[in-house]
Design a protein around this motif. Structure first.
Motif, PDB file in Angstrom:
ATOM      1  N   MET A  25       5.198   9.362  -7.485  1.00  0.00           N
ATOM      2  CA  MET A  25       4.566   8.925  -8.550  1.00  0.00           C
ATOM      3  C   MET A  25       5.190   8.212  -9.568  1.00  0.00           C
ATOM      4  O   MET A  25       4.652   7.451 -10.261  1.00  0.00           O
ATOM      5  N   GLU A 119      -2.453   6.671  -9.023  1.00  0.00           N
ATOM      6  CA  GLU A 119      -2.916   7.956  -8.295  1.00  0.00           C
ATOM      7  C   GLU A 119      -3.564   7.726  -7.287  1.00  0.00           C
ATOM      8  O   GLU A 119      -3.514   8.328  -6.283  1.00  0.00           O
ATOM      9  N   GLU A 121      -3.333   5.269  -5.321  1.00  0.00           N
ATOM     10  CA  GLU A 121      -2.328   4.727  -4.105  1.00  0.00           C
ATOM     11  C   GLU A 121      -1.546   6.195  -3.572  1.00  0.00           C
ATOM     12  O   GLU A 121      -1.531   6.305  -2.259  1.00  0.00           O
ATOM     13  N   VAL A 122      -1.018   6.895  -4.347  1.00  0.00           N
ATOM     14  CA  VAL A 122      -0.157   7.828  -4.157  1.00  0.00           C
ATOM     15  C   VAL A 122      -0.905   8.955  -3.395  1.00  0.00           C
ATOM     16  O   VAL A 122      -0.528   9.487  -2.640  1.00  0.00           O
ATOM     17  N   LEU A 123      -1.913   9.247  -3.977  1.00  0.00           N
ATOM     18  CA  LEU A 123      -2.806  10.381  -3.418  1.00  0.00           C
ATOM     19  C   LEU A 123      -3.996   9.793  -2.486  1.00  0.00           C
ATOM     20  O   LEU A 123      -4.898  10.358  -2.385  1.00  0.00           O
ATOM     21  N   SER A 124      -3.487   8.688  -1.930  1.00  0.00           N
ATOM     22  CA  SER A 124      -4.861   8.343  -0.856  1.00  0.00           C
ATOM     23  C   SER A 124      -5.144   8.953   0.114  1.00  0.00           C
ATOM     24  O   SER A 124      -6.118   8.903   0.780  1.00  0.00           O
ATOM     25  N   ALA A 125      -4.339  10.106   0.444  1.00  0.00           N
ATOM     26  CA  ALA A 125      -4.590  10.701   1.612  1.00  0.00           C
ATOM     27  C   ALA A 125      -5.674  12.094   1.058  1.00  0.00           C
ATOM     28  O   ALA A 125      -6.037  12.852   2.194  1.00  0.00           O
ATOM     29  N   LEU A 126      -5.848  12.059  -0.180  1.00  0.00           N
ATOM     30  CA  LEU A 126      -6.774  13.354  -0.483  1.00  0.00           C
ATOM     31  C   LEU A 126      -8.083  12.723  -0.946  1.00  0.00           C
ATOM     32  O   LEU A 126      -8.064  11.510  -1.554  1.00  0.00           O
ATOM     33  N   ARG A 131      -8.252  16.074  -4.965  1.00  0.00           N
ATOM     34  CA  ARG A 131      -7.489  15.456  -6.067  1.00  0.00           C
ATOM     35  C   ARG A 131      -7.756  16.497  -7.304  1.00  0.00           C
ATOM     36  O   ARG A 131      -6.928  16.880  -8.052  1.00  0.00           O
TER      37      ARG A 131
ATOM     38  N   ARG B  13      -4.422  12.782 -15.934  1.00  0.00           N
ATOM     39  CA  ARG B  13      -3.785  12.221 -14.744  1.00  0.00           C
ATOM     40  C   ARG B  13      -2.696  13.446 -14.126  1.00  0.00           C
ATOM     41  O   ARG B  13      -2.319  14.322 -14.905  1.00  0.00           O
ATOM     42  N   SER B  14      -2.423  13.631 -12.836  1.00  0.00           N
ATOM     43  CA  SER B  14      -1.664  14.765 -12.188  1.00  0.00           C
ATOM     44  C   SER B  14      -0.190  14.280 -12.469  1.00  0.00           C
ATOM     45  O   SER B  14       0.470  15.026 -12.478  1.00  0.00           O
ATOM     46  N   GLY B  15       0.205  12.852 -12.759  1.00  0.00           N
ATOM     47  CA  GLY B  15       1.461  12.605 -12.718  1.00  0.00           C
ATOM     48  C   GLY B  15       2.304  13.267 -13.786  1.00  0.00           C
ATOM     49  O   GLY B  15       3.447  13.826 -13.386  1.00  0.00           O
ATOM     50  N   LEU B  18       2.605  16.652 -12.503  1.00  0.00           N
ATOM     51  CA  LEU B  18       3.719  17.045 -11.272  1.00  0.00           C
ATOM     52  C   LEU B  18       5.134  16.784 -11.666  1.00  0.00           C
ATOM     53  O   LEU B  18       6.084  17.388 -11.041  1.00  0.00           O
ATOM     54  N   LEU B 140      -0.265  17.467   2.752  1.00  0.00           N
ATOM     55  CA  LEU B 140      -1.090  16.111   3.143  1.00  0.00           C
ATOM     56  C   LEU B 140      -0.835  15.084   2.173  1.00  0.00           C
ATOM     57  O   LEU B 140      -0.906  13.863   2.686  1.00  0.00           O
ATOM     58  N   ALA B 141      -0.713  15.212   1.053  1.00  0.00           N
ATOM     59  CA  ALA B 141      -0.382  13.901   0.201  1.00  0.00           C
ATOM     60  C   ALA B 141       0.853  13.296   0.392  1.00  0.00           C
ATOM     61  O   ALA B 141       0.928  12.026   0.375  1.00  0.00           O
ATOM     62  N   GLY B 144       0.699  12.307   4.588  1.00  0.00           N
ATOM     63  CA  GLY B 144      -0.590  11.416   4.985  1.00  0.00           C
ATOM     64  C   GLY B 144      -0.401  10.099   4.679  1.00  0.00           C
ATOM     65  O   GLY B 144      -0.671   9.239   5.327  1.00  0.00           O
ATOM     66  N   THR B 145       0.126   9.616   3.518  1.00  0.00           N
ATOM     67  CA  THR B 145       0.242   8.387   3.201  1.00  0.00           C
ATOM     68  C   THR B 145       1.223   7.668   3.817  1.00  0.00           C
ATOM     69  O   THR B 145       0.911   6.495   4.227  1.00  0.00           O
ATOM     70  N   GLN B 147       4.091   6.170   2.963  1.00  0.00           N
ATOM     71  CA  GLN B 147       4.314   5.137   2.200  1.00  0.00           C
ATOM     72  C   GLN B 147       5.705   4.352   2.680  1.00  0.00           C
ATOM     73  O   GLN B 147       6.663   4.864   2.391  1.00  0.00           O
TER      74      GLN B 147
END
Lengths: 160, 160
Positions: A25, A119, A121-126, A131, B13-15, B18, B140-141, B144-145, B147
């Motif tokens: 992130m 967010e 992009e980074v949390l795309s799996a959620l 989220r 935002r979560s950033g 986190l 998952l996050a 899953g991605t 990257q």
DNA sequence: TATTGTTATACTCTATAACTATA
DNA sequence: TATAGTTATAGAGTATAACAATA
């Protein structure tokens, strides 16, 4: 008797995952924040100051789990851009009361708006619900504990 | 017509959360990991290597979102303690295949066991179910991605 | 004497660029 | 020419310790 497979697994912890996700992130956020003249740690400080209007530097340092000295430099950056203000406390003239300015609040809102793409992009799996759940859990964990401990206090096992 | 209060709130935002939570966890973890001769970033690498047995350094760097050069030093530490092994790939002799040793797996399990207390403290505002949910969402996050982007790739807007 | 903020300094972590070897 | 790993160097971020002002 049924086996207990859970006992055969290593006790996996969230720490490493948290580290990794926060890093992703932060790296993505850097390029988005650059045009706004902000760095990730500035955003963290601004976020805390929005929720807690009028904090001493010491209290801010405790919340951020940073040394007082580190916070000084961080606030210098923000004050130079007029995003925060420092004023002496009337009750205790040793203290500085730090407050978010209107300009600071606007800049923060702008940054958070811009960070939506990061967010995504980074949390795309959620999905959206996941989220939201993640945000709530992070908020609860971060604000609920209210650990007024700095690094030194932790290392020395003091109660704080 | 009903108002839409959600639109009047800044898009939080979560950033930043986190970042803050990861920092708290890392600071607490440091003192626990010290007797084991590990640092937080070592633990992150070991965790990845456990789930992905036999990775090239380049692939590891992508997952960790670190530069290749940074990973070299990290693996040097771990190899000096015999926690990981490097061997040349037979197919492509430029590559190093990195593998967790038995000793490394034991050390990781030991560290994760020791980190239970840290997690209890940092996540004290969360109950057992919430902690499990958080772990699952982070897993998952993070996985899953997948990257496969390094910092340079992100900055340059390459597709990666 | 203790606390708040500040300054000066050193250390850790990381990225960048240049190098070697393999492809 | 491009890629994997390495080395050397520089920059960001942080903690530690010493200092000044105030309590």
């Amino acid at each position: 008797m049924a086996s207990l497979p859970v006992l055969n697994q290593p006790p996996r912890r969230s720490g490493a995952l948290l580290d990794n996700l926060a890093r992703r992130m932060r790296l993505h956020a850097e390029s988005v924040l650059e045009p706004l003249g902000l760095r990730p740690r500035h955003l963290v400080a601004l976020t805390v100051l929005r929720d807690r209007d009028g904090s001493t530097q010491q209290a801010l340092a405790s919340t951020l789990m940073m040394d007082r000295a580190t916070v000084v430099g961080l606030l210098n950056d923000l004050e130079a851009d007029a995003l925060i203000e420092r004023r002496r406390s009337p009750e205790d003239r040793r203290r500085h009361i730090v407050q978010l300015t209107d300009r600071g609040a606007r800049r923060l809102a702008k940054a958070e708006f811009a960070l939506a793409a990061v967010e995504d992009e980074v949390l795309s799996a959620l999905d959206t619900g996941q989220r939201a759940t993640l945000y709530e859990l992070l908020l609860l964990a971060a604000s609920g504990t209210a650990q007024e401990c700095g690094p030194a206090a932790i290392a020395s096992d003091s109660p704080c």
